[in-house]
Design a protein around this motif. Structure first.
Motif, PDB file in Angstrom:
ATOM      1  N   SER A   1       0.865  -1.211   0.001  1.00  0.00           N
ATOM      2  CA  SER A   1      -0.196   0.030   0.111  1.00  0.00           C
ATOM      3  C   SER A   1       0.762   1.420   0.164  1.00  0.00           C
ATOM      4  CB  SER A   1      -0.994   0.086   1.209  1.00  0.00           C
ATOM      5  OG  SER A   1      -0.159   0.151   2.173  1.00  0.00           O
TER       6      SER A   1
ATOM      7  N   LYS B   1       2.386   8.073  -6.393  1.00  0.00           N
ATOM      8  CA  LYS B   1       1.532   6.894  -6.010  1.00  0.00           C
ATOM      9  C   LYS B   1       0.788   6.423  -7.424  1.00  0.00           C
ATOM     10  CE  LYS B   1      -2.750   6.024  -3.530  1.00  0.00           C
ATOM     11  NZ  LYS B   1      -3.904   6.509  -2.621  1.00  0.00           N
ATOM     12  N   GLN B   2       0.419   7.083  -8.543  1.00  0.00           N
ATOM     13  CA  GLN B   2      -0.088   6.996  -9.507  1.00  0.00           C
ATOM     14  C   GLN B   2       0.773   6.104 -10.477  1.00  0.00           C
ATOM     15  OE1 GLN B   2      -1.529  10.499 -11.239  1.00  0.00           O
ATOM     16  NE2 GLN B   2      -3.509  10.324 -10.347  1.00  0.00           N
TER      17      GLN B   2
ATOM     18  N   GLN C   1       1.293   2.477  -9.010  1.00  0.00           N
ATOM     19  CA  GLN C   1      -0.076   1.572  -9.461  1.00  0.00           C
ATOM     20  C   GLN C   1      -0.312   1.477 -10.849  1.00  0.00           C
ATOM     21  OE1 GLN C   1      -3.023   4.359  -7.715  1.00  0.00           O
ATOM     22  NE2 GLN C   1      -3.123   3.184  -5.804  1.00  0.00           N
ATOM     23  N   GLU C   2       0.326   2.381 -11.684  1.00  0.00           N
ATOM     24  CA  GLU C   2       0.286   1.881 -13.329  1.00  0.00           C
ATOM     25  C   GLU C   2       1.530   0.891 -13.294  1.00  0.00           C
ATOM     26  OE1 GLU C   2       2.211   4.305 -17.020  1.00  0.00           O
ATOM     27  OE2 GLU C   2       1.022   5.537 -15.560  1.00  0.00           O
TER      28      GLU C   2
ATOM     29  N   GLN D   1       2.410  -1.608 -11.197  1.00  0.00           N
ATOM     30  CA  GLN D   1       1.822  -2.627 -10.580  1.00  0.00           C
ATOM     31  C   GLN D   1       0.861  -3.288 -11.574  1.00  0.00           C
ATOM     32  OE1 GLN D   1       0.536  -1.365  -6.914  1.00  0.00           O
ATOM     33  NE2 GLN D   1       2.127  -2.656  -5.764  1.00  0.00           N
ATOM     34  N   SER D   2       0.050  -2.334 -12.286  1.00  0.00           N
ATOM     35  CA  SER D   2      -1.025  -2.963 -13.256  1.00  0.00           C
ATOM     36  C   SER D   2      -0.235  -3.555 -14.204  1.00  0.00           C
ATOM     37  CB  SER D   2      -1.972  -1.931 -13.735  1.00  0.00           C
ATOM     38  OG  SER D   2      -2.553  -1.213 -12.507  1.00  0.00           O
TER      39      SER D   2
END
Length: 105
Positions: free
Chosen positions: A53, A90-91, A94-95, A97-98
């Motif tokens: 997280s 953060k974005q 997350q990008e 990770q996707s």
């Protein structure tokens, strides 16, 4: 999706960053926190797949970013980033990770 690492530098006007501001390098495979010192540096790296997280604690002018790993250890803490940098960090994580999990399937 960018393939080169992106480096976010903390502001010199925040806690612990006056002489040597901390840097967070976000790449498609890992996130690395570097804290330079007068002699040497402290470097902490977490693989993209092991980031559990990301918490952003926003203050009046700057934000603190907490990156927790899936291993359950203490989170990597980076003080003094601008609000825009914290959200962009953060974005981007997350990008990445996707993209990592889409490739894995």
């Amino acid at each position: 999706m960018a393939t080169e690492p992106v480096i976010f530098r903390a502001s010199r006007f925040t806690r612990g960053n006056f002489w040597f501001p901390a840097e967070v390098e976000v790449s498609p495979t890992s996130v690395t926190l570097r804290k330079k010192r007068l002699i040497g540096k402290k470097e902490e790296s977490i693989h993209i797949a092991h980031i559990a997280s990301i918490k952003i604690d926003t203050h009046l002018f700057f934000s603190d970013v907490y990156i927790e790993s899936s291993g359950g250890e203490n989170p990597a803490v980076c003080y003094g980033h601008t609000k825009g940098d914290a959200v962009a960090m953060k974005q981007l994580i997350q990008e990445y990770q996707s993209g990592y999990y889409k490739k894995a399937t």
